[in-house]
Motif scaffolding. Structure first.
Motif, PDB file in Angstrom:
ATOM      1  N   GLU A 154      51.269  42.609  32.206  1.00 34.43           N
ATOM      2  CA  GLU A 154      51.499  44.053  32.330  1.00 34.43           C
ATOM      3  C   GLU A 154      51.193  44.521  33.750  1.00 34.43           C
ATOM      4  OE1 GLU A 154      49.113  45.929  29.314  1.00 34.43           O
ATOM      5  OE2 GLU A 154      50.014  44.681  27.744  1.00 34.43           O
ATOM      6  N   PHE A 155      50.104  44.016  34.315  1.00 38.22           N
ATOM      7  CA  PHE A 155      49.723  44.392  35.674  1.00 38.22           C
ATOM      8  C   PHE A 155      50.792  43.948  36.673  1.00 38.22           C
ATOM      9  CE2 PHE A 155      47.552  43.584  39.722  1.00 38.22           C
ATOM     10  CZ  PHE A 155      46.984  44.829  39.949  1.00 38.22           C
ATOM     11  N   LEU A 156      51.247  42.711  36.521  1.00 37.42           N
ATOM     12  CA  LEU A 156      52.309  42.210  37.405  1.00 37.42           C
ATOM     13  C   LEU A 156      53.565  43.066  37.308  1.00 37.42           C
ATOM     14  CD1 LEU A 156      52.146  38.325  37.165  1.00 37.42           C
ATOM     15  CD2 LEU A 156      51.991  39.706  39.227  1.00 37.42           C
ATOM     16  N   ARG A 157      53.952  43.392  36.086  1.00 35.41           N
ATOM     17  CA  ARG A 157      55.150  44.217  35.883  1.00 35.41           C
ATOM     18  C   ARG A 157      54.986  45.577  36.565  1.00 35.41           C
ATOM     19  NH1 ARG A 157      55.616  44.036  30.542  1.00 35.41           N
ATOM     20  NH2 ARG A 157      57.050  42.290  30.615  1.00 35.41           N
ATOM     21  N   GLU A 158      53.815  46.190  36.416  1.00 36.07           N
ATOM     22  CA  GLU A 158      53.562  47.490  37.064  1.00 36.07           C
ATOM     23  C   GLU A 158      53.635  47.371  38.583  1.00 36.07           C
ATOM     24  OE1 GLU A 158      49.820  49.011  35.689  1.00 36.07           O
ATOM     25  OE2 GLU A 158      50.444  48.934  33.587  1.00 36.07           O
ATOM     26  N   GLN A 159      53.027  46.302  39.121  1.00 31.72           N
ATOM     27  CA  GLN A 159      53.054  46.097  40.570  1.00 31.72           C
ATOM     28  C   GLN A 159      54.482  45.857  41.064  1.00 31.72           C
ATOM     29  OE1 GLN A 159      50.375  46.408  42.735  1.00 31.72           O
ATOM     30  NE2 GLN A 159      49.463  47.218  40.867  1.00 31.72           N
ATOM     31  N   ARG A 160      55.231  45.081  40.309  1.00 30.24           N
ATOM     32  CA  ARG A 160      56.626  44.799  40.680  1.00 30.24           C
ATOM     33  C   ARG A 160      57.456  46.072  40.675  1.00 30.24           C
ATOM     34  NH1 ARG A 160      60.903  44.099  37.575  1.00 30.24           N
ATOM     35  NH2 ARG A 160      59.774  43.668  35.653  1.00 30.24           N
ATOM     36  N   ARG A 161      57.269  46.870  39.646  1.00 31.46           N
ATOM     37  CA  ARG A 161      58.036  48.119  39.547  1.00 31.46           C
ATOM     38  C   ARG A 161      57.636  49.115  40.633  1.00 31.46           C
ATOM     39  NH1 ARG A 161      58.130  48.620  32.959  1.00 31.46           N
ATOM     40  NH2 ARG A 161      59.865  47.153  32.665  1.00 31.46           N
ATOM     41  N   SER A 162      56.342  49.186  40.933  1.00 31.40           N
ATOM     42  CA  SER A 162      55.917  50.115  41.983  1.00 31.40           C
ATOM     43  C   SER A 162      56.411  49.653  43.361  1.00 31.40           C
ATOM     44  CB  SER A 162      54.405  50.310  41.983  1.00 31.40           C
ATOM     45  OG  SER A 162      53.751  49.147  42.382  1.00 31.40           O
ATOM     46  N   ALA A 163      56.626  48.351  43.504  1.00 29.53           N
ATOM     47  CA  ALA A 163      57.185  47.814  44.751  1.00 29.53           C
ATOM     48  C   ALA A 163      58.714  47.916  44.754  1.00 29.53           C
ATOM     49  CB  ALA A 163      56.763  46.366  44.939  1.00 29.53           C
TER      50      ALA A 163
ATOM     51  N   SER B 271      63.173  43.950  41.575  1.00 28.51           N
ATOM     52  CA  SER B 271      63.650  43.438  40.291  1.00 28.51           C
ATOM     53  C   SER B 271      62.896  42.149  39.987  1.00 28.51           C
ATOM     54  CB  SER B 271      65.153  43.163  40.346  1.00 28.51           C
ATOM     55  OG  SER B 271      65.420  42.047  41.182  1.00 28.51           O
ATOM     56  N   LEU B 272      62.985  41.715  38.755  1.00 24.36           N
ATOM     57  CA  LEU B 272      62.354  40.458  38.366  1.00 24.36           C
ATOM     58  C   LEU B 272      62.898  39.322  39.231  1.00 24.36           C
ATOM     59  CD1 LEU B 272      60.385  39.466  36.100  1.00 24.36           C
ATOM     60  CD2 LEU B 272      62.403  38.775  34.856  1.00 24.36           C
ATOM     61  N   ARG B 273      64.188  39.307  39.427  1.00 23.44           N
ATOM     62  CA  ARG B 273      64.830  38.265  40.240  1.00 23.44           C
ATOM     63  C   ARG B 273      64.363  38.315  41.701  1.00 23.44           C
ATOM     64  NH1 ARG B 273      68.987  35.395  38.710  1.00 23.44           N
ATOM     65  NH2 ARG B 273      69.591  36.923  37.154  1.00 23.44           N
TER      66      ARG B 273
ATOM     67  N   SER C 159      59.389  35.891  34.088  1.00 26.31           N
ATOM     68  CA  SER C 159      59.563  36.708  32.883  1.00 26.31           C
ATOM     69  C   SER C 159      58.535  36.322  31.818  1.00 26.31           C
ATOM     70  CB  SER C 159      60.979  36.539  32.341  1.00 26.31           C
ATOM     71  OG  SER C 159      61.121  37.228  31.122  1.00 26.31           O
ATOM     72  N   GLN C 160      58.310  35.032  31.655  1.00 28.40           N
ATOM     73  CA  GLN C 160      57.330  34.563  30.668  1.00 28.40           C
ATOM     74  C   GLN C 160      55.908  34.980  31.057  1.00 28.40           C
ATOM     75  OE1 GLN C 160      58.131  30.371  30.511  1.00 28.40           O
ATOM     76  NE2 GLN C 160      59.764  30.611  28.990  1.00 28.40           N
ATOM     77  N   ILE C 161      55.604  34.970  32.343  1.00 26.94           N
ATOM     78  CA  ILE C 161      54.285  35.426  32.801  1.00 26.94           C
ATOM     79  C   ILE C 161      54.117  36.906  32.472  1.00 26.94           C
ATOM     80  CG2 ILE C 161      52.818  35.863  34.818  1.00 26.94           C
ATOM     81  CD1 ILE C 161      54.131  33.370  36.125  1.00 26.94           C
ATOM     82  N   GLU C 162      55.134  37.698  32.781  1.00 25.35           N
ATOM     83  CA  GLU C 162      55.044  39.142  32.523  1.00 25.35           C
ATOM     84  C   GLU C 162      54.915  39.454  31.038  1.00 25.35           C
ATOM     85  OE1 GLU C 162      58.046  41.567  34.338  1.00 25.35           O
ATOM     86  OE2 GLU C 162      57.233  41.249  36.355  1.00 25.35           O
ATOM     87  N   ARG C 163      55.493  38.621  30.192  1.00 27.21           N
ATOM     88  CA  ARG C 163      55.407  38.844  28.750  1.00 27.21           C
ATOM     89  C   ARG C 163      54.172  38.215  28.127  1.00 27.21           C
ATOM     90  NH1 ARG C 163      60.089  36.390  26.299  1.00 27.21           N
ATOM     91  NH2 ARG C 163      60.420  35.282  28.232  1.00 27.21           N
ATOM     92  N   GLY C 164      53.328  37.569  28.948  1.00 35.97           N
ATOM     93  CA  GLY C 164      52.093  36.987  28.444  1.00 35.97           C
ATOM     94  C   GLY C 164      52.273  35.657  27.754  1.00 35.97           C
ATOM     95  N   LEU C 165      53.395  34.997  27.979  1.00 38.22           N
ATOM     96  CA  LEU C 165      53.658  33.721  27.320  1.00 38.22           C
ATOM     97  C   LEU C 165      53.232  32.517  28.156  1.00 38.22           C
ATOM     98  CD1 LEU C 165      57.216  34.541  25.941  1.00 38.22           C
ATOM     99  CD2 LEU C 165      55.018  34.691  24.747  1.00 38.22           C
ATOM    100  N   ARG C 166      53.020  32.726  29.432  1.00 37.32           N
ATOM    101  CA  ARG C 166      52.594  31.655  30.330  1.00 37.32           C
ATOM    102  C   ARG C 166      51.398  32.120  31.142  1.00 37.32           C
ATOM    103  NH1 ARG C 166      55.469  26.587  30.725  1.00 37.32           N
ATOM    104  NH2 ARG C 166      57.378  26.964  29.577  1.00 37.32           N
TER     105      ARG C 166
END
Length: 137
Positions: A11-20, A23-25, A39-46
């Motif tokens: 969740e933190f990574l996703r927020e940082q990415r969006r504030s920057a 895109s995920l890519r 994507s798996q890291i952001e979803r907590g799977l890895r």
């Protein structure tokens, strides 16, 4: 796939990415990881390694220590001390000997105030040696 309890990191990574405004890519490319893996890291799977976290931090232009805390690799209390050490080591306006002295003074103040730390954390790893003969084991 079950969550590895790294949801807060994701969740933190996703927020940082969006504030920057990345895109995920774009973040995956900048950090040198695959799009599905990020994507798996952001979803907590890895759970990423410290090295991957460092690459992500660099791409996001945030401190790696911040991500280490989020991932549970580093205690939040230790983060401040590491950031000070990193700043000292990165300062190009002082020489290696001056960096070593600053790190020793900083460590002594922390110790005096009840913070225990590994002695190696205060050493400048890349400092040139002034010894001319090999040290005895």
């Amino acid at each position: 796939m079950a969550s590895l309890h790294v949801g807060n990191l994701g969740e933190f990574l996703r927020e940082q990415r969006r504030s920057a405004r990345l895109s995920l890519r774009q973040l995956a490319d900048a950090a040198g990881v695959s799009n599905p893996y990020l994507s798996q890291i952001e979803r907590g799977l890895r759970k990423p390694s410290a090295e991957i976290l460092q690459q992500l931090a660099k791409a996001l232009r945030i401190s790696a220590e911040t991500l280490y805390v989020q991932a549970g690799i580093l205690d939040e209390k230790e983060q401040a001390g590491l950031e000070v050490r990193s700043a000292i080591l990165a300062d190009t306006s002082i020489n290696e000997q001056q960096k070593q002295v600053l790190l020793q003074v900083y460590a002594s103040f922390r110790k005096e105030n009840g913070h225990t730390e590994d002695a190696s954390a205060t050493e400048v790893e890349d400092a040139p040696s002034t010894d001319t003969k090999p040290r005895e084991p």
